[in-house]
Design a protein around this motif. Structure first.
Motif, PDB file in Angstrom:
ATOM      1  N   PHE A 190      33.120 -34.159 -13.767  1.00 33.10           N
ATOM      2  CA  PHE A 190      32.067 -34.441 -13.818  1.00 33.10           C
ATOM      3  C   PHE A 190      31.833 -35.972 -13.982  1.00 33.10           C
ATOM      4  N   ALA A 191      31.252 -36.704 -12.786  1.00 34.48           N
ATOM      5  CA  ALA A 191      31.038 -38.185 -12.767  1.00 34.48           C
ATOM      6  C   ALA A 191      29.896 -38.380 -11.847  1.00 34.48           C
ATOM      7  N   TRP A 192      28.508 -38.647 -12.616  1.00 25.68           N
ATOM      8  CA  TRP A 192      27.181 -38.472 -12.251  1.00 25.68           C
ATOM      9  C   TRP A 192      26.663 -40.037 -11.620  1.00 25.68           C
ATOM     10  N   THR A 216      31.551 -41.698 -16.563  1.00 23.09           N
ATOM     11  CA  THR A 216      32.073 -42.556 -15.569  1.00 23.09           C
ATOM     12  C   THR A 216      33.271 -42.059 -14.809  1.00 23.09           C
ATOM     13  N   PRO A 217      33.460 -42.379 -13.803  1.00 23.06           N
ATOM     14  CA  PRO A 217      34.772 -41.926 -13.107  1.00 23.06           C
ATOM     15  C   PRO A 217      35.989 -42.177 -13.751  1.00 23.06           C
ATOM     16  N   ALA A 218      36.112 -43.166 -14.604  1.00 21.22           N
ATOM     17  CA  ALA A 218      37.305 -43.633 -15.481  1.00 21.22           C
ATOM     18  C   ALA A 218      37.470 -42.643 -16.221  1.00 21.22           C
ATOM     19  N   LYS A 219      36.677 -41.641 -16.769  1.00 22.88           N
ATOM     20  CA  LYS A 219      37.002 -40.549 -17.843  1.00 22.88           C
ATOM     21  C   LYS A 219      37.727 -39.404 -17.309  1.00 22.88           C
ATOM     22  N   ILE A 220      37.785 -39.664 -15.802  1.00 19.12           N
ATOM     23  CA  ILE A 220      38.680 -38.439 -15.152  1.00 19.12           C
ATOM     24  C   ILE A 220      39.997 -38.888 -15.182  1.00 19.12           C
ATOM     25  N   ALA A 221      40.419 -40.198 -14.977  1.00 14.98           N
ATOM     26  CA  ALA A 221      42.039 -40.634 -14.852  1.00 14.98           C
ATOM     27  C   ALA A 221      42.679 -40.115 -15.723  1.00 14.98           C
ATOM     28  N   ILE A 260      36.068 -41.897  -8.271  1.00 18.63           N
ATOM     29  CA  ILE A 260      36.985 -41.114  -9.123  1.00 18.63           C
ATOM     30  C   ILE A 260      38.630 -41.563  -8.487  1.00 18.63           C
ATOM     31  N   GLY A 261      38.755 -41.722  -7.234  1.00 22.34           N
ATOM     32  CA  GLY A 261      39.805 -41.813  -6.815  1.00 22.34           C
ATOM     33  C   GLY A 261      40.295 -43.298  -6.942  1.00 22.34           C
ATOM     34  N   ARG A 262      39.770 -44.377  -7.010  1.00 24.34           N
ATOM     35  CA  ARG A 262      40.023 -45.550  -7.433  1.00 24.34           C
ATOM     36  C   ARG A 262      40.453 -45.741  -8.911  1.00 24.34           C
ATOM     37  N   ASP A 263      39.587 -45.119  -9.837  1.00 27.48           N
ATOM     38  CA  ASP A 263      40.018 -45.124 -11.118  1.00 27.48           C
ATOM     39  C   ASP A 263      41.504 -44.201 -11.344  1.00 27.48           C
ATOM     40  N   ILE A 264      41.653 -43.404 -10.485  1.00 27.03           N
ATOM     41  CA  ILE A 264      42.722 -42.688 -10.960  1.00 27.03           C
ATOM     42  C   ILE A 264      44.060 -43.521 -10.291  1.00 27.03           C
ATOM     43  N   ALA A 265      43.740 -44.104  -9.212  1.00 28.78           N
ATOM     44  CA  ALA A 265      44.604 -45.073  -8.578  1.00 28.78           C
ATOM     45  C   ALA A 265      45.126 -45.802  -9.553  1.00 28.78           C
TER      46      ALA A 265
END
Length: 306
Positions: A198-200, A225-230, A21-26
């Motif tokens: 939620f990223a499973w 995916t983590p990208a959905k959080i960004a 998640i952190g990578r996708d947010i960055a």
């Protein structure tokens, strides 16, 4: 690097940004014009080992797409490390505008088997880490009369889960920390909100895939995916959400939820006061219909993502 420039010129610190998640947010922050400090100590999911590679790799990705970024490998779990993370932003880009407290580890164990070290390690990274990094940024935010905190919480704390007393306690603590920051610093035009993501991705391997139905379910879950959080994180970082403060959101694939916060839901009154027996005879029966079930996150979010 195409974007709408929602956070152009802002300096954003993202902790635990070497993957997930952190990578996708960055990456998303950088695409929208932010200068990003990518923090990651390069540890395993349980917090063991250390490797400077993950943070630098994400920095390289941002540089390759024309963005600006700097790597930091300090641990959020001690105050000096938290201060150095914020100092990296000041040294590299001259200011700090947004803190995304994303760093985390897991040491899952049933409560009655949990060791002191397992409890301590998770609290140190999640709760103490969020405090240390946030506190280090606070004087800068106060001075410039602007700033923005985005904290990752979890339905393990907001709702409940098995085998995660350390993680659940830390994550619910983070939501209270966020609300306290929002209350204490609103007069300086500083905001603080939470995202429950939620990223499973880490669970995919353990979910059965023996039947066509199970295989189809895993394919649906893979969409989370983590990208959905960004997008939510970028939106909260933008000045366009200046009116959003002290809130808790959940993001699950293509769904966004506003989560409730504890408020009184029912009361009973006895003019002569209460005795232990009258509590048992009157208060408990009167309140019982409003009791909460002993639910886990999966019971509340019981449907597969679509």
């Amino acid at each position: 690097m195409s974007s709408t420039g929602l956070v152009t010129g802002k300096v954003v610190v993202v902790t635990g940004a070497g993957g997930g998640i952190g990578r996708d947010i960055a990456l998303a922050m950088a695409r929208e014009g932010a200068k990003v400090v990518v923090n990651d100590i390069g540890a395993s999911v349980s917090g063991e080992g250390q490797d400077a590679g993950p943070a630098q790799k994400v920095v390289d990705e941002i540089l390759a797409m024309g963005g600006q970024a700097a790597a930091n490998t300090d641990s959020v779990s001690d105050a000096a490390g938290g201060a150095r993370i914020i100092q990296t932003a000041i040294d590299s880009f001259g200011r700090i505008d947004v803190v995304v407290n994303n760093a985390g580890i897991l040491r899952d164990r049933f409560f009655h088997k949990m060791s002191m070290d397992e409890w301590d390690a998770v609290l140190k990274v999640h709760l103490y880490g969020a405090f240390y990094v946030s506190r280090a940024a606070a004087p800068h935010f106060k001075e410039q009369e602007s700033g923005n905190y985005i904290h990752m919480t979890s339905t393990s704390g907001l709702v409940g889960n098995f085998g995660q007393a350390n993680y659940s306690a830390a994550k619910l603590g983070v939501t209270a920390l966020s609300k306290s920051i929002a209350l204490d610093m609103q007069k300086f035009k500083v905001r603080s909100n939470c995202i429950s993501p939620f990223a499973w991705s880490r669970m995919i391997g353990s979910i059965p895939t023996e039947t066509p139905e199970e295989q189809a379910r895993v394919e649906r879950i893979k969409q989370m995916t983590p990208a959905k959080i960004a997008p939510m994180a970028v939106a909260l970082a933008s000045d366009a959400s200046a009116h959003v403060n002290g809130q808790v959101f959940a993001v699950r694939n293509n769904e966004i939820f506003l989560m409730s916060q504890p408020r009184p839901i029912r009361s009973v009154h006895r003019s002569e006061g209460w005795t232990p027996q009258s509590v048992l005879d009157q208060a408990m029966p009167a309140l019982k219909s409003s009791f909460f079930d002993l639910e886990r996150s999966g019971d509340v979010f019981s449907w597969d993502p679509i």
